[in-house]
Design a protein around this motif. Structure first.
Motif, PDB file in Angstrom:
ATOM      1  N   SER A  17       0.824  -1.204   0.000  1.00 33.69           N
ATOM      2  CA  SER A  17       0.000   0.000   0.000  1.00 33.69           C
ATOM      3  C   SER A  17       0.857   1.253   0.000  1.00 33.69           C
ATOM      4  O   SER A  17       1.991   1.257   0.489  1.00 33.69           O
ATOM      5  CB  SER A  17      -0.913   0.028   1.228  1.00 33.69           C
ATOM      6  N   LEU A  18       0.296   2.317  -0.544  1.00 29.89           N
ATOM      7  CA  LEU A  18       0.878   3.643  -0.498  1.00 29.89           C
ATOM      8  C   LEU A  18      -0.244   4.648  -0.332  1.00 29.89           C
ATOM      9  O   LEU A  18      -1.373   4.403  -0.759  1.00 29.89           O
ATOM     10  CB  LEU A  18       1.661   3.974  -1.769  1.00 29.89           C
ATOM     11  N   ARG A  19       0.075   5.779   0.267  1.00 29.52           N
ATOM     12  CA  ARG A  19      -0.887   6.856   0.429  1.00 29.52           C
ATOM     13  C   ARG A  19      -0.306   8.130  -0.160  1.00 29.52           C
ATOM     14  O   ARG A  19       0.688   8.653   0.342  1.00 29.52           O
ATOM     15  CB  ARG A  19      -1.234   7.069   1.899  1.00 29.52           C
ATOM     16  N   LEU A  20      -0.928   8.612  -1.207  1.00 25.27           N
ATOM     17  CA  LEU A  20      -0.517   9.853  -1.839  1.00 25.27           C
ATOM     18  C   LEU A  20      -1.304  11.020  -1.266  1.00 25.27           C
ATOM     19  O   LEU A  20      -2.468  10.881  -0.895  1.00 25.27           O
ATOM     20  CB  LEU A  20      -0.738   9.798  -3.350  1.00 25.27           C
ATOM     21  N   SER A  21      -0.667  12.164  -1.210  1.00 24.73           N
ATOM     22  CA  SER A  21      -1.350  13.376  -0.813  1.00 24.73           C
ATOM     23  C   SER A  21      -1.018  14.484  -1.795  1.00 24.73           C
ATOM     24  O   SER A  21       0.026  14.468  -2.449  1.00 24.73           O
ATOM     25  CB  SER A  21      -0.968  13.801   0.610  1.00 24.73           C
TER      26      SER A  21
END
Length: 127
Positions: A17-21
């Motif tokens: 998983s990755l979380r972009l902002s």
């Protein structure tokens, strides 16, 4: 001039998983919608997800439904993209986009629907 700054990209193994902002600059005082597009090597920009500001209505490409979640922080003019169950086909440069209330371009799933863009951030999924 509105500036969009993406963060959170990188290298991840398949299934991870990755979380972009994406945070808008001070020049952005209001927002109609924000979205994410991606470009794989040798390909055109493709829609990933979008969110309307007023009612938080979300839109997703079929390829990411059930895996990606887009959300926003109204007070910060910031949009997030939580990416789960990543696969090699998700490898691309991801671009954040913003539709201002003054922009006449219609729609959320095509690049012409947005008037401001970030510089892009690399997401690489290894097998």
């Amino acid at each position: 001039q509105v500036q969009l700054v993406e963060s959170g990209g990188g290298l991840v193994q398949a299934g991870g998983s990755l979380r972009l902002s994406c945070a808008a600059s001070r020049g952005t005082f209001s927002t109609r919608a924000m979205g994410w597009f991606r470009q794989a090597p040798g390909n055109e920009y493709k829609f990933v997800a979008a969110i309307e500001w007023s009612y938080e209505t979300t839109y997703y490409a079929d390829s990411v439904k059930g895996r990606f979640t887009i959300s926003r922080d109204n007070t910060k003019n910031t949009v997030y993209l939580q990416m789960n169950a990543l696969n090699v086909e998700d490898t691309a440069v991801y671009y954040c986009a913003l539709k201002s209330p003054h922009y006449s371009g219609r729609g959320y799933s095509t690049p012409s629907g947005y008037d401001y863009w970030g510089q892009g951030i690399q997401v690489t999924v290894s097998s």
